[in-house]
Design an enzyme around this catalytic site. Structure first.
Site, PDB file in Angstrom:
ATOM      1  N   HIS A  47       0.863  -1.190   0.000  1.00 52.83           N
ATOM      2  CA  HIS A  47       0.000   0.000   0.000  1.00 52.83           C
ATOM      3  C   HIS A  47       0.900   1.242   0.000  1.00 52.83           C
ATOM      4  O   HIS A  47       0.737   2.126  -0.819  1.00 52.83           O
ATOM      5  CB  HIS A  47      -0.942  -0.039   1.208  1.00 52.83           C
ATOM      6  N   GLU A 105       0.654   8.100  -3.082  1.00 52.86           N
ATOM      7  CA  GLU A 105       1.545   7.634  -2.007  1.00 52.86           C
ATOM      8  C   GLU A 105       2.833   8.453  -1.949  1.00 52.86           C
ATOM      9  O   GLU A 105       3.318   8.792  -0.874  1.00 52.86           O
ATOM     10  CB  GLU A 105       1.843   6.134  -2.170  1.00 52.86           C
ATOM     11  N   HIS A 109       2.927  10.657   1.369  1.00 57.70           N
ATOM     12  CA  HIS A 109       3.825  10.038   2.361  1.00 57.70           C
ATOM     13  C   HIS A 109       5.302  10.162   1.979  1.00 57.70           C
ATOM     14  O   HIS A 109       6.137  10.475   2.816  1.00 57.70           O
ATOM     15  CB  HIS A 109       3.467   8.559   2.539  1.00 57.70           C
TER      16      HIS A 109
HETATM   17  P1  5GP Z   1      -4.606   6.357   1.507  1.00 60.89           P
HETATM   18  O1  5GP Z   1      -5.575   5.360   2.047  1.00 60.89           O
HETATM   19  O2  5GP Z   1      -3.219   5.898   1.217  1.00 60.89           O
HETATM   20  O3  5GP Z   1      -4.702   7.773   1.957  1.00 60.89           O
HETATM   21  O4  5GP Z   1      -5.314   6.514   0.105  1.00 60.89           O
HETATM   22  C1  5GP Z   1      -5.225   5.593  -0.893  1.00 60.89           C
HETATM   23  C2  5GP Z   1      -5.940   6.221  -2.053  1.00 60.89           C
HETATM   24  O5  5GP Z   1      -5.541   5.505  -3.201  1.00 60.89           O
HETATM   25  C3  5GP Z   1      -7.446   6.133  -1.949  1.00 60.89           C
HETATM   26  O6  5GP Z   1      -8.001   7.296  -2.536  1.00 60.89           O
HETATM   27  C4  5GP Z   1      -7.772   4.906  -2.800  1.00 60.89           C
HETATM   28  O7  5GP Z   1      -9.040   4.991  -3.407  1.00 60.89           O
HETATM   29  C5  5GP Z   1      -6.674   4.946  -3.841  1.00 60.89           C
HETATM   30  N1  5GP Z   1      -6.262   3.626  -4.307  1.00 60.89           N
HETATM   31  C6  5GP Z   1      -6.073   3.300  -5.596  1.00 60.89           C
HETATM   32  N2  5GP Z   1      -5.729   1.998  -5.689  1.00 60.89           N
HETATM   33  C7  5GP Z   1      -5.682   1.519  -4.430  1.00 60.89           C
HETATM   34  C8  5GP Z   1      -5.379   0.235  -3.888  1.00 60.89           C
HETATM   35  O8  5GP Z   1      -5.101  -0.754  -4.570  1.00 60.89           O
HETATM   36  N3  5GP Z   1      -5.419   0.138  -2.541  1.00 60.89           N
HETATM   37  C9  5GP Z   1      -5.733   1.197  -1.730  1.00 60.89           C
HETATM   38  N4  5GP Z   1      -5.739   1.005  -0.409  1.00 60.89           N
HETATM   39  N5  5GP Z   1      -6.046   2.410  -2.216  1.00 60.89           N
HETATM   40  C10 5GP Z   1      -6.012   2.561  -3.550  1.00 60.89           C
HETATM   41  P1  5GP Z   2      -7.788   4.782   6.973  1.00 61.95           P
HETATM   42  O1  5GP Z   2      -8.678   5.828   7.550  1.00 61.95           O
HETATM   43  O2  5GP Z   2      -8.333   4.099   5.760  1.00 61.95           O
HETATM   44  O3  5GP Z   2      -7.155   3.864   7.973  1.00 61.95           O
HETATM   45  O4  5GP Z   2      -6.527   5.590   6.425  1.00 61.95           O
HETATM   46  C1  5GP Z   2      -6.678   6.546   5.422  1.00 61.95           C
HETATM   47  C2  5GP Z   2      -5.316   7.065   5.068  1.00 61.95           C
HETATM   48  O5  5GP Z   2      -4.714   7.734   6.172  1.00 61.95           O
HETATM   49  C3  5GP Z   2      -4.285   6.000   4.706  1.00 61.95           C
HETATM   50  O6  5GP Z   2      -4.383   5.578   3.404  1.00 61.95           O
HETATM   51  C4  5GP Z   2      -3.001   6.716   4.942  1.00 61.95           C
HETATM   52  O7  5GP Z   2      -2.701   7.574   3.873  1.00 61.95           O
HETATM   53  C5  5GP Z   2      -3.332   7.497   6.176  1.00 61.95           C
HETATM   54  N1  5GP Z   2      -2.971   6.705   7.354  1.00 61.95           N
HETATM   55  C6  5GP Z   2      -3.773   5.866   8.084  1.00 61.95           C
HETATM   56  N2  5GP Z   2      -3.082   5.342   9.110  1.00 61.95           N
HETATM   57  C7  5GP Z   2      -1.820   5.836   9.013  1.00 61.95           C
HETATM   58  C8  5GP Z   2      -0.651   5.655   9.787  1.00 61.95           C
HETATM   59  O8  5GP Z   2      -0.621   4.935  10.780  1.00 61.95           O
HETATM   60  N3  5GP Z   2       0.453   6.327   9.370  1.00 61.95           N
HETATM   61  C9  5GP Z   2       0.447   7.145   8.281  1.00 61.95           C
HETATM   62  N4  5GP Z   2       1.593   7.760   7.959  1.00 61.95           N
HETATM   63  N5  5GP Z   2      -0.639   7.344   7.537  1.00 61.95           N
HETATM   64  C10 5GP Z   2      -1.754   6.695   7.898  1.00 61.95           C
END
Ligand code: 5GP
Ligand code: 5GP
Length: 241
Positions: A47, A105, A109
């Site tokens: 991810h 990403e 990040h």
């Molecule tokens: P994050 O959760 O890292 O902030 O966001 C991930 C973003 O990338 C989301 O907007 C999600 O819809 C998009 N995305 C595209 N492809 C993938 C995938 O294979 N896995 C995940 N977790 N997010 C993806």
């Molecule tokens: P979710 O709410 O789906 O757990 O996370 C949404 C997004 O917040 C992730 O795709 C990632 O970009 C960010 N995020 C969630 N948990 C963490 C964490 O523990 N560390 C960091 N750096 N980002 C995170």
């Protein structure tokens, strides 16, 4: 202007279990990966590599470095395989536009991982390298404690102790955590969605030695009320038809 964000404390390698991701979202195929058929990934896939603070927060969108696919053209074959996008969404980037999963990403990040990782190419290469080292070739120590080491993926480590991907079986979360701990020598963190394992986080010091995934000084684990996982979880397969 905005104050510069302080340097991060540690890295979190966030891996996703494709079966759960495919189950929970409207999924699409990318070039070499698909939720169904022969291109369905059979391992945890990447991810992202996330720089984090010890207090449980994290920096985001640290520089104005826009993603440039050309910089990583020599890595795209590997990235398509081990870091595929299985979502139909084009995620937002840091600057209000939409981009690929990789662009998201890197900008959210990757730009915060200085001074350890300084540019886009190094971010993707470093992430692939630690994924290969600790997922595909995770050391597994035998029960008899001989110095025999075998190298295998996290999912193989789980298979060895009987936690085989299945749409009907449930496994104890504590057993999954222990199996990974025995191989990785540090405590991982598991994220669930509706009782299914969705993500596995492996954490690293800045020199990429394994460390526990912690929030504050509390090991955020099975015993934490913040865990999204029930006591028994599943590792679903990709086809639900
Ligand atoms: P994050 O959760 O890292 O902030 O966001 C991930 C973003 O990338 C989301 O907007 C999600 O819809 C998009 N995305 C595209 N492809 C993938 C995938 O294979 N896995 C995940 N977790 N997010 C993806
Ligand atoms: P979710 O709410 O789906 O757990 O996370 C949404 C997004 O917040 C992730 O795709 C990632 O970009 C960010 N995020 C969630 N948990 C963490 C964490 O523990 N560390 C960091 N750096 N980002 C995170």
């Amino acid at each position: 202007g905005r104050p510069a964000q302080r340097e991060f404390d540690y890295f979190k390698l966030s891996l996703q279990w494709p079966g759960t991701f495919c189950h929970r979202t409207r999924h699409c195929c990318s070039k070499n990966a698909c939720c169904r058929g022969s291109n369905a990934p059979t391992e945890f896939t990447i991810h992202g590599l996330w720089p984090d603070y010890n207090d449980g927060t994290w920096p985001a969108c640290c520089t104005r470095s826009n993603f440039d696919e050309k910089e990583i053209s020599s890595l795209t074959d590997a990235l398509e395989k081990y870091w595929p996008s299985l979502s139909c969404d084009s995620p937002s980037t840091c600057h209000g536009t939409r981009g690929s999963f990789w662009a998201h990403e890197w900008e959210k990040h990757g730009t915060c991982s200085a001074p350890v990782v300084r540019d886009e190419y190094s971010y993707f290469l470093t992430t692939l390298n630690i994924y290969f080292k600790y997922n595909v070739t995770l050391k597994f120590y035998c029960m008899n404690n001989q110095s025999l080491t075998r190298f295998m993926a996290v999912s193989k480590v789980l298979n060895e102790v009987g936690y085989v991907p299945s749409n009907t079986e449930k496994y104890p979360l504590g057993g999954i955590v222990s199996a990974i701990e025995n191989a990785f020598h540090a405590t991982p963190f598991i994220v669930c969605s509706r009782g299914e394992v969705e993500e596995l986080h492996l954490c690293f010091y800045k020199d990429f030695k394994p460390r526990d995934c912690v929030i504050g000084s509390i090991i955020q684990n099975i015993y934490s009320s913040r865990s999204s996982c029930p006591k028994y979880v599943s590792l679903p397969l990709y086809s639900f038809g």
